[in-house]
Design a protein around this motif. Structure first.
Motif, short mmCIF file in Angstrom:
data_model
loop_
_atom_site.label_atom_id
_atom_site.label_comp_id
_atom_site.label_asym_id
_atom_site.label_seq_id
_atom_site.Cartn_x
_atom_site.Cartn_y
_atom_site.Cartn_z
N GLN A 7 69.40 7.06 46.34
CA GLN A 7 68.28 7.45 45.88
C GLN A 7 67.04 6.79 46.80
O GLN A 7 66.09 7.40 46.64
CB GLN A 7 68.14 6.22 44.61
CG GLN A 7 68.72 6.60 43.35
CD GLN A 7 68.60 5.62 42.39
OE1 GLN A 7 69.67 5.00 41.89
NE2 GLN A 7 67.50 5.52 41.64
N ASP A 8 67.32 5.68 47.76
CA ASP A 8 66.41 5.22 48.76
C ASP A 8 66.18 6.51 49.76
O ASP A 8 65.09 6.61 50.23
CB ASP A 8 67.21 4.04 49.41
CG ASP A 8 67.27 2.99 48.54
OD1 ASP A 8 66.57 2.80 47.55
OD2 ASP A 8 67.88 2.01 48.83
N GLU A 9 67.44 7.15 49.85
CA GLU A 9 67.42 8.22 50.90
C GLU A 9 66.27 9.45 50.22
O GLU A 9 65.31 9.98 51.12
CB GLU A 9 68.48 9.08 51.28
CG GLU A 9 68.50 10.18 52.30
CD GLU A 9 69.91 10.65 52.51
OE1 GLU A 9 69.86 11.61 53.17
OE2 GLU A 9 70.77 9.80 52.40
N ALA A 10 66.47 9.77 49.23
CA ALA A 10 65.56 10.74 48.53
C ALA A 10 64.06 10.16 48.52
O ALA A 10 63.13 10.93 48.61
CB ALA A 10 66.10 10.95 47.04
N ALA A 11 64.02 8.76 48.19
CA ALA A 11 62.56 8.45 48.34
C ALA A 11 62.00 8.49 49.66
O ALA A 11 60.48 8.78 49.55
CB ALA A 11 62.63 6.78 47.89
N ASP A 12 62.70 8.22 50.61
CA ASP A 12 62.15 8.59 52.12
C ASP A 12 61.82 9.95 52.54
O ASP A 12 60.61 10.40 52.91
CB ASP A 12 63.10 7.92 53.05
CG ASP A 12 63.32 6.12 53.08
OD1 ASP A 12 62.59 5.81 52.56
OD2 ASP A 12 64.39 5.92 53.70
#
Length: 87
Positions: A7-12
């Motif tokens: 999820q954090d990678e997608a947000a980035d």
């Protein structure tokens, strides 16, 4: 998406931190969603689901979504919160 790091990678990738102002986040499935800043307990609204619902009604993309109530209220809420004296 399987875990928080995904999820954090997608947000980035989406750059949500640069423009989302806490009103947009990534759902566990990796899609972008809107939050209601005045009702944080309400579930987020999935943007891909909104597009799908419109498509099911015969409204084709591209579309322009106006989410004035969510964003304007959220920004006003944030502005008021920032203006309150601390102490």
């Amino acid at each position: 998406m399987k875990d928080q790091s995904s999820q954090d990678e997608a947000a980035d990738i989406y750059g949500i931190g640069a423009w989302g102002q806490g009103l947009v986040h990534v759902l566990p499935d990796g899609s972008a969603a809107l939050n209601d800043p005045l009702s944080p307990d309400k579930p987020s609204v999935s943007l891909p689901q909104v597009v799908q619902d419109l498509s099911d009604r015969g409204i084709a993309t591209p579309i322009l979504l106006r989410v004035q109530s969510c964003f304007v209220q959220g920004l006003v809420y944030r502005k008021i919160a920032l203006q309150k004296p601390r102490g």
